[in-house]
Design a protein around this motif. Structure first.
Motif, PDB file in Angstrom:
ATOM      1  N   THR A   2      71.531  22.627  53.043  1.00 23.19           N
ATOM      2  CA  THR A   2      70.148  23.057  52.879  1.00 23.19           C
ATOM      3  C   THR A   2      69.798  22.919  51.409  1.00 23.19           C
ATOM      4  N   ARG A   3      68.627  22.339  51.151  1.00 13.96           N
ATOM      5  CA  ARG A   3      68.191  22.127  49.778  1.00 13.96           C
ATOM      6  C   ARG A   3      66.693  22.381  49.657  1.00 13.96           C
ATOM      7  N   GLN A   4      66.273  22.642  48.452  1.00  8.45           N
ATOM      8  CA  GLN A   4      64.854  22.853  48.191  1.00  8.45           C
ATOM      9  C   GLN A   4      64.067  21.604  48.565  1.00  8.45           C
ATOM     10  N   MET A   5      62.950  21.805  49.219  1.00  7.98           N
ATOM     11  CA  MET A   5      62.059  20.702  49.591  1.00  7.98           C
ATOM     12  C   MET A   5      61.421  20.125  48.332  1.00  7.98           C
ATOM     13  N   ASP A   6      61.119  18.854  48.352  1.00  6.94           N
ATOM     14  CA  ASP A   6      60.425  18.208  47.243  1.00  6.94           C
ATOM     15  C   ASP A   6      59.139  18.990  46.954  1.00  6.94           C
ATOM     16  N   VAL A   7      58.931  19.348  45.705  1.00  7.77           N
ATOM     17  CA  VAL A   7      57.795  20.185  45.304  1.00  7.77           C
ATOM     18  C   VAL A   7      56.455  19.579  45.719  1.00  7.77           C
ATOM     19  N   SER A   8      56.367  18.268  45.791  1.00 12.65           N
ATOM     20  CA  SER A   8      55.106  17.620  46.183  1.00 12.65           C
ATOM     21  C   SER A   8      54.719  17.967  47.624  1.00 12.65           C
ATOM     22  N   LYS A   9      55.667  18.417  48.436  1.00 20.02           N
ATOM     23  CA  LYS A   9      55.399  18.767  49.836  1.00 20.02           C
ATOM     24  C   LYS A   9      55.103  20.256  50.035  1.00 20.02           C
ATOM     25  N   TRP A  10      55.229  21.045  48.970  1.00 17.12           N
ATOM     26  CA  TRP A  10      55.022  22.483  49.085  1.00 17.12           C
ATOM     27  C   TRP A  10      53.627  22.868  49.576  1.00 17.12           C
ATOM     28  N   PRO A  11      52.543  22.285  49.060  1.00 17.48           N
ATOM     29  CA  PRO A  11      51.212  22.716  49.520  1.00 17.48           C
ATOM     30  C   PRO A  11      51.048  22.586  51.043  1.00 17.48           C
ATOM     31  N   GLU A  12      51.506  21.483  51.611  1.00 18.50           N
ATOM     32  CA  GLU A  12      51.413  21.301  53.063  1.00 18.50           C
ATOM     33  C   GLU A  12      52.279  22.341  53.787  1.00 18.50           C
ATOM     34  N   PHE A  13      53.470  22.591  53.263  1.00 15.77           N
ATOM     35  CA  PHE A  13      54.351  23.601  53.857  1.00 15.77           C
ATOM     36  C   PHE A  13      53.671  24.970  53.841  1.00 15.77           C
ATOM     37  N   PHE A  14      53.077  25.341  52.709  1.00 16.84           N
ATOM     38  CA  PHE A  14      52.430  26.657  52.607  1.00 16.84           C
ATOM     39  C   PHE A  14      51.259  26.782  53.580  1.00 16.84           C
ATOM     40  N   GLU A  15      50.519  25.712  53.786  1.00 20.87           N
ATOM     41  CA  GLU A  15      49.429  25.740  54.773  1.00 20.87           C
ATOM     42  C   GLU A  15      49.971  25.971  56.171  1.00 20.87           C
ATOM     43  N   GLU A  16      51.059  25.303  56.504  1.00 23.00           N
ATOM     44  CA  GLU A  16      51.667  25.495  57.825  1.00 23.00           C
ATOM     45  C   GLU A  16      52.213  26.909  57.975  1.00 23.00           C
ATOM     46  N   LEU A  17      52.826  27.445  56.912  1.00 22.08           N
ATOM     47  CA  LEU A  17      53.342  28.814  56.962  1.00 22.08           C
ATOM     48  C   LEU A  17      52.204  29.805  57.170  1.00 22.08           C
ATOM     49  N   LYS A  18      51.092  29.609  56.476  1.00 23.83           N
ATOM     50  CA  LYS A  18      49.933  30.500  56.666  1.00 23.83           C
ATOM     51  C   LYS A  18      49.423  30.428  58.099  1.00 23.83           C
ATOM     52  N   ALA A  19      49.435  29.242  58.695  1.00 26.58           N
ATOM     53  CA  ALA A  19      48.969  29.088  60.074  1.00 26.58           C
ATOM     54  C   ALA A  19      49.889  29.809  61.061  1.00 26.58           C
ATOM     55  N   LEU A  20      51.170  29.911  60.753  1.00 28.04           N
ATOM     56  CA  LEU A  20      52.130  30.615  61.604  1.00 28.04           C
ATOM     57  C   LEU A  20      52.091  32.127  61.397  1.00 28.04           C
ATOM     58  N   SER A  21      51.494  32.551  60.305  1.00 29.91           N
ATOM     59  CA  SER A  21      51.571  33.943  59.868  1.00 29.91           C
ATOM     60  C   SER A  21      50.318  34.727  60.224  1.00 29.91           C
ATOM     61  N   PHE A  22      50.352  36.003  59.863  1.00 33.36           N
ATOM     62  CA  PHE A  22      49.262  36.917  60.177  1.00 33.36           C
ATOM     63  C   PHE A  22      48.682  37.477  58.898  1.00 33.36           C
TER      64      PHE A  22
END
Length: 124
Positions: free
Chosen positions: A86-106
Motif C-alpha cells: 500500500t502506498r500513497q496515491m499520486d497527489v494529482s489524483k487527490w482532488p478526485e479521490f476527495f470528491e468521491e469520499l465526500k459522495a460516500l460520506s455524510f
C-alpha cells in the motif's frame, strides 16, 4: 452492501459513540466507505483494503490527532495498493479521490490536504 445492511452498520457504530467512544474506525468490507460525524464524534465506516493479492485502486490511511480539547482531528491520505504493498496515491489524483469520499460520506468537507471537517451538526 444492501440498504438494510448499511443501516444496521450505521445504528451499530452510533451505539459505540453513545456508549462513550470518541472515534469509530470500521473495517472488513474490503471497500472504501464513507465518514460521518455523530454527536460530534467521527465514524469511519471502512478505510478500504490495504493488502490483498489484487490491485486496489482506492483506499485510504487516516491520521488522527487530538486537539487542545482532546477531540479527534482527522485527515486522510489517499492510497492505492497492488502486489501486496500500500502506498500513497499520486497527489494529482487527490482532488478526485476527495470528491468521491465526500459522495460516500455524510455531511463532511475535505480540504485539499485531506483534513476532514464535520458539516452541519446532526441531531441524535
Amino acid at each position: 452492501l444492501s440498504i438494510r445492511r448499511q443501516r444496521q452498520m450505521c445504528i451499530r457504530d452510533r451505539q459505540y459513540i453513545d456508549a462513550g467512544a470518541d472515534l469509530v474506525v470500521g473495517s472488513h468490507p474490503h471497500v472504501l466507505q464513507g465518514i460521518e460525524y455523530y454527536k460530534g464524534k467521527p465514524i469511519l465506516y471502512s478505510l478500504g483494503n490495504f493488502v490483498f493479492g489484487s490491485v486496489i485502486p482506492q483506499t485510504m490511511m487516516v491520521r488522527v490527532e487530538l486537539d487542545e480539547a482532546n477531540q479527534a482531528v482527522l485527515s486522510v491520505v489517499p492510497a492505492t495498493s497492488s502486489a501486496g504493498y500500500t502506498r500513497q496515491m499520486d497527489v494529482s489524483k487527490w482532488p478526485e479521490f476527495f470528491e468521491e469520499l465526500k459522495a460516500l460520506s455524510f455531511d463532511i468537507t475535505v480540504d485539499g490536504d485531506g483534513a476532514i471537517h464535520p458539516g452541519t451538526p446532526q441531531s441524535p
